[in-house]
Scaffold this active site. Structure first.
Site, PDB file in Angstrom:
ATOM      1  N   ARG A 106       0.655  -1.576  -0.163  1.00 12.75           N
ATOM      2  CA  ARG A 106      -0.150   0.181  -0.124  1.00 12.75           C
ATOM      3  C   ARG A 106       1.032   1.432   0.334  1.00 12.75           C
ATOM      4  O   ARG A 106       0.385   2.370  -0.436  1.00 12.75           O
ATOM      5  CB  ARG A 106      -1.222  -0.333   1.237  1.00 12.75           C
ATOM      6  N   TYR A 132     -13.920  17.736 -15.592  1.00 14.65           N
ATOM      7  CA  TYR A 132     -14.430  16.551 -16.223  1.00 14.65           C
ATOM      8  C   TYR A 132     -15.523  16.489 -14.609  1.00 14.65           C
ATOM      9  O   TYR A 132     -15.612  17.107 -13.802  1.00 14.65           O
ATOM     10  CB  TYR A 132     -13.404  15.313 -15.953  1.00 14.65           C
ATOM     11  N   ASP A 162      -4.974  19.745 -14.311  1.00 14.60           N
ATOM     12  CA  ASP A 162      -5.659  18.134 -15.149  1.00 14.60           C
ATOM     13  C   ASP A 162      -5.283  17.915 -16.575  1.00 14.60           C
ATOM     14  O   ASP A 162      -5.393  19.287 -17.596  1.00 14.60           O
ATOM     15  CB  ASP A 162      -7.408  18.179 -15.214  1.00 14.60           C
ATOM     16  N   LYS A 204      -7.178   7.525 -19.622  1.00 22.10           N
ATOM     17  CA  LYS A 204      -6.989   7.921 -20.970  1.00 22.10           C
ATOM     18  C   LYS A 204      -5.927   7.049 -21.570  1.00 22.10           C
ATOM     19  O   LYS A 204      -5.603   6.391 -22.304  1.00 22.10           O
ATOM     20  CB  LYS A 204      -7.752   9.478 -20.508  1.00 22.10           C
TER      21      LYS A 204
END
Ligand SMILES: Cc1ncc(COP(=O)(O)O)c(C=O)c1O
Length: 381
Positions: free
Chosen positions: A53, A106, A177, A202
């Protein structure tokens, strides 16, 4: 990555070479996928890997490669999704603080901002990202600005150098972004942005088979903050996904180059199509973002906004009549996809009802055009 003393490596070379294992006789060319939740360790922990983690080899290879592509001084921080990256980056807004966001971005990032507003008394200021004066005015007294350019799905283009400089003057942290543009088209950290975020899902991964995110910064203190957030909140990516994303990254330059060329050609033809009311793509000389994109970006991206003549019903009919283009959400894969954005009740109400967001892939452009043309004609009939 191999050292070449004479000149910096070009992005295409970085995409192919970064994050590979050291060259040793009999060693693998690709990094192995390490499937281990824990590492051998005893005594006081040092810098070694300890528990997956908080870090694993497979992340490190991808994190090094993406940082090299974005020109980041610190390794990327890979996250379980683009939204996990948004959440980590926006955690910098204090309780009662002020967050500036684009009015079109978004939709789930905007939903996240609204959730912050409701739960942590954050003031959210929505701005037209293409209107530099409006954004700069909103930066006064703000803590964090989320900048997205080109915006999803309206393709507005921001003057990122001006906005980032204005934010720096005011001590506002900028989070850019860069999902739509990719580091091949713009590199906001070089303009002084504090954080760049990606939905790796993406273009970076590029094959619609992975959900992943990433954050980048030049500031080691911010990097430590983001890594700490990831470990505390646990929004990690699995080693398999990260390995696939690194494999996808190897062809990023080829895919983006082809997809952008296809998009520019389709946009040019769509602008003259009798069944089209409006087409948005920054490559078009008449597009509101054209001059700025030409000045500031190294390409025009591969997303097109299309409003067929006949409104939302015609837009739905186009989607239904397409055979090659895949009706699906998401973007940036090798295959061409599209959707009418307002089919989501959560999409901004200022996005036109009939807007189709088209993610242009790397297929043959004539095949893509033939399919679009027949679908537009069928919908108009
Ligand atoms: C611009 C942009 N940012 C962030 C995200 C969120 O990424 P993910 O779906 O990987 O969580 C998306 C997803 O569509 C996006 O388009």
């Amino acid at each position: 990555m191999p050292e070449m003393s004479s000149q910096p490596l070009a992005p295409a070379t970085i995409a192919v070479t970064a994050g590979r294992p050291a060259r040793v006789q009999g060693g693998p060319v690709n990094p192995p996928i390490v499937l281990s939740s824990t590492y051998v360790s005893q005594g006081t922990p040092g810098d070694e890997l300890l528990y997956t983690r908080s870090g694993t080899e497979t992340w490190q290879d991808f994190e090094a490669a993406l940082a090299a592509l974005e020109g980041a001084a610190c390794p990327a921080v890979v996250m379980g999704s683009g939204m996990a990256a948004v959440a980590a980056a926006l955690a910098a807004v204090p309780h009662g603080g002020v967050l500036v966001v684009p009015r079109h971005a978004y939709q789930v990032s905007l939903g996240f901002a609204d959730d912050l507003a409701a739960r942590h008394a954050v003031e959210v200021r929505r701005v037209d990202i293409a209107d530099t004066d409006q954004v700069v005015a909103a930066l006064d007294g703000a803590d964090v600005a989320l900048l997205e350019s080109p915006t999803n799905p309206m393709l507005e283009v921001a003057d990122l150098p001006a906005l980032i400089a204005a934010a720096r003057e005011r001590g506002v942290r900028t989070v850019v972004d860069n999902t739509f543009a990719t580091p091949l088209v713009q590199r906001p950290l070089e303009l002084g942005a504090d954080v760049v975020l990606h939905s790796v899902t993406k273009y970076l991964a590029g094959h619609s088979d992975v959900v992943m995110g990433a954050l980048l910064t030049n500031d080691p203190a911010i990097e430590a903050e983001l890594r700490g957030y990831r470990t505390l909140h646990g929004a990690i990516a699995g080693p398999m996904e990260v390995w696939l994303a690194l494999r996808g990254l190897r062809t990023l330059h080829l895919r983006v180059e082809r997809a952008q060329a296809n998009a520019a050609e389709l946009a040019r033809r769509l602008a003259d199509h009798p069944a089209v009311a409006e087409v948005r793509h920054p490559s078009l000389p008449a597009d509101p973002g054209h001059d700025r994109a030409t000045r500031l970006m190294g390409g025009y991206g591969a997303i097109i906004g299309l409003r067929p003549a006949g409104g939302a019903a015609a837009a739905d009919a186009v989607v239904a009549a397409l055979r090659l283009w895949v009706p699906a959400t998401s973007l940036g894969g090798v295959e061409s996809t599209l959707e009418r954005r307002r089919r989501f009740a959560t999409e901004s109400l200022t996005v036109p009802e009939d807007l189709l967001r088209m993610s242009v892939g790397v297929e043959d452009v004539e095949d893509l055009w033939a399919d679009l043309d027949q679908a537009l004609r069928a919908a108009a009939a």
